[in-house]
Design an enzyme around this catalytic site. Structure first.
Site, PDB file in Angstrom:
ATOM      1  N   HIS A 156       0.695  -1.291   0.031  1.00  0.00           N
ATOM      2  CA  HIS A 156      -0.147  -0.029  -0.060  1.00  0.00           C
ATOM      3  C   HIS A 156       0.835   1.377  -0.053  1.00  0.00           C
ATOM      4  O   HIS A 156       0.499   2.229   0.566  1.00  0.00           O
ATOM      5  CB  HIS A 156      -1.098  -0.062   0.884  1.00  0.00           C
ATOM      6  CG  HIS A 156      -1.659  -1.249   1.394  1.00  0.00           C
ATOM      7  ND1 HIS A 156      -2.933  -1.462   0.982  1.00  0.00           N
ATOM      8  CD2 HIS A 156      -1.385  -2.346   2.156  1.00  0.00           C
ATOM      9  CE1 HIS A 156      -3.372  -2.615   1.214  1.00  0.00           C
ATOM     10  NE2 HIS A 156      -2.294  -3.272   1.974  1.00  0.00           N
ATOM     11  N   SER A 277      15.045  21.369 -16.546  1.00  0.00           N
ATOM     12  CA  SER A 277      13.621  21.998 -16.827  1.00  0.00           C
ATOM     13  C   SER A 277      14.044  23.319 -17.521  1.00  0.00           C
ATOM     14  O   SER A 277      15.050  23.906 -17.419  1.00  0.00           O
ATOM     15  CB  SER A 277      12.881  22.611 -15.508  1.00  0.00           C
ATOM     16  OG  SER A 277      12.187  23.404 -15.690  1.00  0.00           O
ATOM     17  N   LYS A 283      16.161  21.804 -11.371  1.00  0.00           N
ATOM     18  CA  LYS A 283      15.532  20.419 -11.663  1.00  0.00           C
ATOM     19  C   LYS A 283      16.498  19.251 -12.275  1.00  0.00           C
ATOM     20  O   LYS A 283      17.155  19.875 -13.276  1.00  0.00           O
ATOM     21  CB  LYS A 283      14.238  20.777 -12.505  1.00  0.00           C
ATOM     22  CG  LYS A 283      13.006  21.376 -11.659  1.00  0.00           C
ATOM     23  CD  LYS A 283      12.658  20.284 -10.709  1.00  0.00           C
ATOM     24  CE  LYS A 283      11.671  19.230 -10.971  1.00  0.00           C
ATOM     25  NZ  LYS A 283      10.568  19.575 -11.678  1.00  0.00           N
ATOM     26  N   GLU A 290       9.765   8.362 -16.861  1.00  0.00           N
ATOM     27  CA  GLU A 290       8.504   8.761 -17.194  1.00  0.00           C
ATOM     28  C   GLU A 290       7.974   8.218 -18.630  1.00  0.00           C
ATOM     29  O   GLU A 290       6.980   8.012 -18.626  1.00  0.00           O
ATOM     30  CB  GLU A 290       8.490  10.141 -16.949  1.00  0.00           C
ATOM     31  CG  GLU A 290       8.690  10.794 -15.643  1.00  0.00           C
ATOM     32  CD  GLU A 290       8.685  12.176 -15.524  1.00  0.00           C
ATOM     33  OE1 GLU A 290       7.799  12.943 -15.319  1.00  0.00           O
ATOM     34  OE2 GLU A 290       9.840  12.494 -15.988  1.00  0.00           O
TER      35      GLU A 290
END
Ligand code: ARG
Length: 457
Positions: A156, A277, A283, A290
């Site tokens: 979980h 970024s 970043k 992804e």
């Protein structure tokens, strides 16, 4: 350019129909297989005296020349010739005249395209299996290298029980092993030879299908000509095995994304495999992971496309089936790209061992070990669970870790608890004790590594 099927037509095909029905813009990828299949077919026609051997030889020579032209980028693919089959056949006829006109004897594009796609998928599936094996090897080496590293295991997404990082990594090797097996199994059905089914009912000419299969290295000849030209199960099996494989890669990608987030800080991805970024200078984004996760959606879509294309088709061949190629091609490209980039990215990951170990020891992750300790002292598990739950609640209220409880505090919950409890509640003790088969104890994980090593060799 005269169409091979123009005899029955008095009028010309409209331009918009040519554009709408063509597949050459994408099925030209199959050229190598189309030629391979045609050479085998021509040899068979010659051997069976269906066409003169001299013509068969001319055909084969012409096809080899065409292959060379395509390879050198010298071949002109024509939309008005619809697809790869008619493009190559027309070029052959231009080269060899009457001999070339005999190639399509006892053959239809319906069995031809089924063969081409099977030959294509045979190569691609084998390549993908090799790439999976390679990725398994990469993961295995990381598991061996990091054998001492402890991390929290989750259920979980809540800290559950401490485990070895290596154990965690091996879980992905198991998934990939099933992917390999599924693809190997799909290969058994991909390698069925459909040629000789012709349009759908076979032929009256004395062909030798087994000979063609042998030339092409297929282990089986299709048993029903109607089925052979209608069947795309082999592509669906490939797509579904690929979808499951991508699901596994996507789960791994998701972990890498989570673990590299500040909140986890379990890993750092290398500069070479991250991007920045355009606005936020600080970043470092896990785009490779992804995109792997995102491309999984595309592969699922490809499976669903073909399932949907096939679901309403009356037997046998229908032109709808031309739409099978894009999802198949896109899947082979996507799967290979993901497997390749992940195999290069993984060895460069830096594991933040301190952070992982620290997280593994927190959040009462060894509570189950206390319950099992009580079981060993004769307390039924349900009671042991209850007692341990109370201990945890007490710790939460008093802002203490399990290891910070004094022995008298422990004894308040159960007189069965003795001093040796302290050697059960550290993360490393918990791990060492999980010696059940497949468990996280180092002794077990080493056995798993030994077994998996044979599979990735
Ligand atoms: N381009 C077609 C396909 O990909 C080849 C078979 C066409 N057969 C036909 N009878 N129109 O499915």
């Amino acid at each position: 350019m005269k169409k091979p099927w123009s005899g029955r037509f008095a009028g010309k095909t409209s331009k918009i129909v040519e554009s709408f029905t063509e597949s050459i813009s994408f099925d030209k990828r199959l050229w190598r297989y189309d030629i391979e299949g045609s050479i085998a077919h021509a040899k068979m026609l010659g051997k069976q005296n269906i066409i003169p051997v001299r013509d068969a030889e001319k055909i084969i020579k012409g096809l080899i020349e065409i292959a060379g032209e395509i390879e050198r980028g010298k071949f002109k693919f024509r939309k008005e010739l619809e697809d790869i089959h008619m493009n190559i056949e027309s070029a052959l006829i231009k080269k060899t005249g009457d001999a070339g006109k005999k190639l399509h004897t006892a053959r239809s594009r319906n069995d031809q395209v089924a063969l081409d796609l099977r030959l294509y998928l045979r190569d691609e599936t084998r390549e993908i299996i090799t790439l999976i094996k390679n990725l398994q090897g990469v993961i295995l080496r990381s598991a061996e290298k990091n054998i001492g590293v402890i991390m929290p295991g989750y259920t979980h997404l809540q800290r559950a029980q401490p485990v070895l990082l290596s154990h965690y990594l091996l879980a992905y090797i198991e998934m990939l092993q099933r992917d390999r097996r599924r693809l190997e199994d799909a290969l058994k059905r991909i390698t069925t030879m459909p040629l000789g089914s012709c349009a759908m009912s076979g032929t009256s000419l004395p062909i030798d299908r087994a000979y063609v299969a042998k030339l092409l290295g297929f282990d089986k000849v299709s048993d029903n000509s109607i089925d052979a030209v209608s069947d795309r199960d082999f592509a669906l099996e490939f797509l579904s095995a690929s979808a499951i494989l991508m699901m596994h890669l996507s789960r791994m990608a998701e972990e890498l994304i989570l673990w590299s987030a500040e909140e986890f800080s379990f890993i750092e991805l290398s500069d070479a495999f991250t991007t920045g970024s355009s606005i936020m200078p600080q970043k470092k984004n896990p785009d490779v992971a992804e995109l792997t996760r995102g491309k999984t959606g595309r592969v699922y879509g490809n499976l669903l496309s073909l399932l949907t294309i096939m679901k309403g088709l009356p037997l046998s061949y229908n032109r709808d089936m031309q739409e099978d190629k894009m999802p198949v091609f896109d899947t082979t490209d996507t799967v290979k790209a993901c497997l390749t980039v992940l195999a290069q990215m993984l060895p460069e990951i830096k594991f933040n061992k301190g952070k992982m170990h620290e997280a593994a020891g927190n959040a009462y992750s060894t509570a189950t070990d206390i319950a099992e300790y009580l079981v060993r002292r004769g307390i039924p598990f349900r009671e042991a669970h209850e007692i341990t739950g109370k201990i945890v609640l007490y710790c939460i209220k008093n802002k203490k870790e399990l290891k910070e409880l004094s022995i008298s505090e422990f004894k308040k919950f159960s007189p069965a608890i003795a001093k040796d409890i302290y050697s059960r509640i550290r993360a490393e003790d918990s791990i060492k004790a999980k010696t059940s088969k497949g468990g996280t104890a180092p002794s077990e994980v080493k056995k798993q590594i030994k077994r998996l090593k044979k599979l990735v060799r």
